[in-house]
Design an enzyme around this catalytic site. Structure first.
Site, short mmCIF file in Angstrom:
data_model
loop_
_atom_site.label_atom_id
_atom_site.label_comp_id
_atom_site.label_asym_id
_atom_site.label_seq_id
_atom_site.Cartn_x
_atom_site.Cartn_y
_atom_site.Cartn_z
N LEU A 153 47.20 37.89 51.29
CA LEU A 153 46.94 38.66 52.63
C LEU A 153 47.84 39.88 52.40
O LEU A 153 48.48 39.71 53.49
CB LEU A 153 46.32 38.23 53.65
CG LEU A 153 45.84 38.72 54.89
CD1 LEU A 153 44.49 38.90 53.53
CD2 LEU A 153 45.61 38.12 55.74
N ARG A 155 48.40 43.86 50.89
CA ARG A 155 47.57 45.50 51.57
C ARG A 155 46.42 45.91 51.19
O ARG A 155 46.15 46.21 51.68
CB ARG A 155 48.62 46.26 50.73
CG ARG A 155 49.86 46.78 51.42
CD ARG A 155 50.52 47.91 50.57
NE ARG A 155 52.25 47.96 50.61
CZ ARG A 155 53.04 47.81 49.81
NH1 ARG A 155 52.89 46.43 49.36
NH2 ARG A 155 54.83 48.03 50.59
N ILE A 230 40.25 41.39 41.81
CA ILE A 230 40.46 42.52 40.87
C ILE A 230 41.73 42.49 41.21
O ILE A 230 42.93 43.78 41.30
CB ILE A 230 40.11 43.37 42.28
CG1 ILE A 230 40.72 42.45 43.81
CG2 ILE A 230 38.56 43.43 42.27
CD1 ILE A 230 42.02 42.57 44.39
N ARG A 232 44.83 40.28 38.95
CA ARG A 232 45.02 39.78 37.77
C ARG A 232 44.89 39.06 36.98
O ARG A 232 44.55 37.68 37.63
CB ARG A 232 47.11 39.16 37.51
CG ARG A 232 48.01 40.31 38.11
CD ARG A 232 48.11 41.69 36.46
NE ARG A 232 48.43 42.53 37.04
CZ ARG A 232 48.45 44.23 37.30
NH1 ARG A 232 47.07 44.15 37.69
NH2 ARG A 232 49.07 45.50 37.40
N GLU A 261 43.58 41.50 28.06
CA GLU A 261 43.53 42.99 28.10
C GLU A 261 43.25 43.60 27.16
O GLU A 261 44.37 43.23 26.54
CB GLU A 261 43.58 43.20 29.61
CG GLU A 261 42.78 42.92 31.03
CD GLU A 261 43.43 43.66 31.92
OE1 GLU A 261 43.44 44.41 32.26
OE2 GLU A 261 43.16 43.02 33.28
N HIS A 279 39.25 47.28 33.90
CA HIS A 279 40.14 46.99 35.08
C HIS A 279 40.13 48.81 35.71
O HIS A 279 41.23 49.79 35.59
CB HIS A 279 41.53 46.72 34.01
CG HIS A 279 42.50 47.15 34.84
ND1 HIS A 279 44.02 45.91 34.88
CD2 HIS A 279 42.84 47.42 36.38
CE1 HIS A 279 44.69 45.83 35.43
NE2 HIS A 279 44.44 46.41 36.22
#
Ligand code: 8YV
Length: 320
Positions: A153, A155, A230, A232, A261, A279
Site C-alpha cells: 500500500l 503510492r 502490475i 514485478r 521479461e 509491461h
C-alpha cells in the site's frame, strides 16, 4: 562541460538517450566483448549512470566505475540496481516516483476489469467471427463491489485502492508495516490477506518480496479468486501461478509483469481467463514524458550540486 562523465546503461526512451548524447556527450555502455575494454579506458571518467528498471547497475559494474557517484534510474522500480552495494560505495540512487502513479493504477484497474469481464477474449471472439457463428459470448464475472486485497500500500497501491473504492469494492491490504491512518483493513501476511476475491500485487520487487505470492497464497485465493500483478514478476511464484491456472485452482489472472521479461510462459497464452500485457503500466505519452523530465532533472541536479531531486529513500536500502 569539459569531461564526458555520464554513461547510459541499457536501452532508454529514444528522446532521453538523444538528450544524454546532445547535452552531456554521454557514453553508451557497449555490450559483449567491447565492454571490458571500454570500462578499462573510460570507467574512471564516469560520475553518473543513467539506466532504467529494465537494466540497472550491478555490483560488478559499480566496481568498474570507481568514481561513480549516482545511479539515475528511469522508472520507480530500482530492483535491478544493487542498492546495498551503492550505499556501501556512497553512490546515491534516484528513481521516478509519483509521476507514474496514476497510469500504473489505471493499468491495474484496467487489467482487473479485462480479466474478470474477459474483454480481450471477447474481442478475439468477435474478430474470429464467432459471434455470428456461435452466438453470445459466455457470461463473465462482476467487478464492482468485490473484496479486493492489495499487496503493497505505497503510492501505487493507494491509488488503486482509491479507484476501486469508487467501484464499491472493499479494500484490505498487506504491507511491510501497517499504514497509519489508512481506512483499509491490514493483514499481517499475504496468505491471510488472500481470503479476498481479487488480489492485486503492487509491492516493490527485489529480494525482500521475492515469491511473496506463492502456492499457499494462491491456494488461499482459491478457485474463484483472481490475481492482478502490475508490480514485478519476481513477487509472484510464476510456476505456482501457471500450475494453479492450469488446474483450475484460480479463476484468472491479469499480468503486466513476468519473471523473465519479455518471455511469457507459453501455457498462459492459450488461457482466455488470463490477460497478458507487455509491461505497459506506465506506458503513456504523458507519463513517459514526465518520467523522462524527472530523470533529467535528477541527473542535472546531481552533476550541479551533488544532490538528487528524488533519491531512493535510504531506509529502503537500510532495511534490506
Ligand atoms: C517502466 C516500471 O516501464 O517504473 C517502473 O518501475 O516498471 C515502468 O514504469 C520501466 O521502469 C522502464 O524500464
Amino acid at each position: 562541460m569539459s569531461a564526458r562523465q555520464v554513461l547510459q546503461v541499457g536501452p532508454l526512451k529514444p528522446s532521453l538517450a538523444q538528450t544524454l548524447k546532445d547535452t552531456y556527450d554521454a557514453f553508451v555502455l557497449p555490450d559483449g566483448e567491447e565492454r571490458s575494454a571500454f570500462l578499462t579506458e573510460h570507467g574512471p571518467e564516469i560520475r553518473a549512470v543513467v539506466t532504467s528498471g529494465r537494466t540497472g547497475v550491478d555490483a560488478a559494474l559499480m566496481a568498474a566505475l570507481p568514481n561513480l557517484g549516482a545511479v539515475v534510474n528511469f522508472g520507480v522500480g530500482y530492483d535491478t540496481t544493487d542498492v546495498d552495494e551503492a550505499a556501501r560505495r556512497g553512490v546515491v540512487v534516484s528513481n521516478t516516483p509519483d509521476v507514474l502513479t496514476d497510469c500504473v493504477a489505471d493499468t491495474a484497474v484496467g487489467l482487473m476489469i479485462d480479466t474478470m469481464r474477459q474483454f480481450a477474449a471477447a474481442d478475439r471472439y468477435v474478430r474470429a467471427g464467432q459471434w455470428s457463428a456461435s452466438g453470445n459470448f459466455p457470461l463473465t464475472r462482476q467487478v464492482s463491489n468485490r473484496r479486493v486485497g492489495i499487496i503493497g500500500l505505497g503510492r501505487i497501491g493507494s491509488a488503486i485502492a482509491k479507484r476501486l473504492s469508487a467501484f464499491g469494492c472493499t479494500i484490505a491490504y498487506h504491507n511491510r508495516r501497517r499504514v497509519e491512518g489508512s481506512p483499509y483493513t491490514y493483514y499481517g501476511s499475504p496468505v491471510e490477506l488472500a481470503a479476498v476475491e481479487v488480489l492485486i500485487v503492487a509491492a516493490a520487487g527485489g529480494a525482500a518480496t521475492a515469491k511473496l505470492v506463492n502456492r499457499e497464497v494462491l491456494e488461499a485465493l482459491g478457485p474463484d479468486g483472481y490475481l492482478v500483478n502490475i508490480a514485478r514478476g519476481s513477487v509472484v511464484d510464476e510456476e505456482a501461478l501457471v500450475a494453479a491456472l492450469r488446474d483450475g485452482r484460480l479463476a484468472g489472472a491479469g499480468l503486466d509483469v513476468f519473471a523473465d521479461e519479455p518471455n511469457v510462459p507459453a501455457e498462459l497464452l492459450a488461457m482466455d481467463n488470463v490477460v497478458v500485457l507487455p509491461h505497459v503500466g506506465s506506458g503513456t505519452v504523458e507519463t513517459r514524458a514526465a518520467m523522462e523530465e524527472l530523470t533529467l532533472r535528477n541527473l542535472e541536479s546531481y552533476l550541479a550540486t551533488g544532490a538528487l531531486v528524488t533519491p531512493v529513500p535510504t531506509h529502503a536500502i537500510a532495511r534490506r
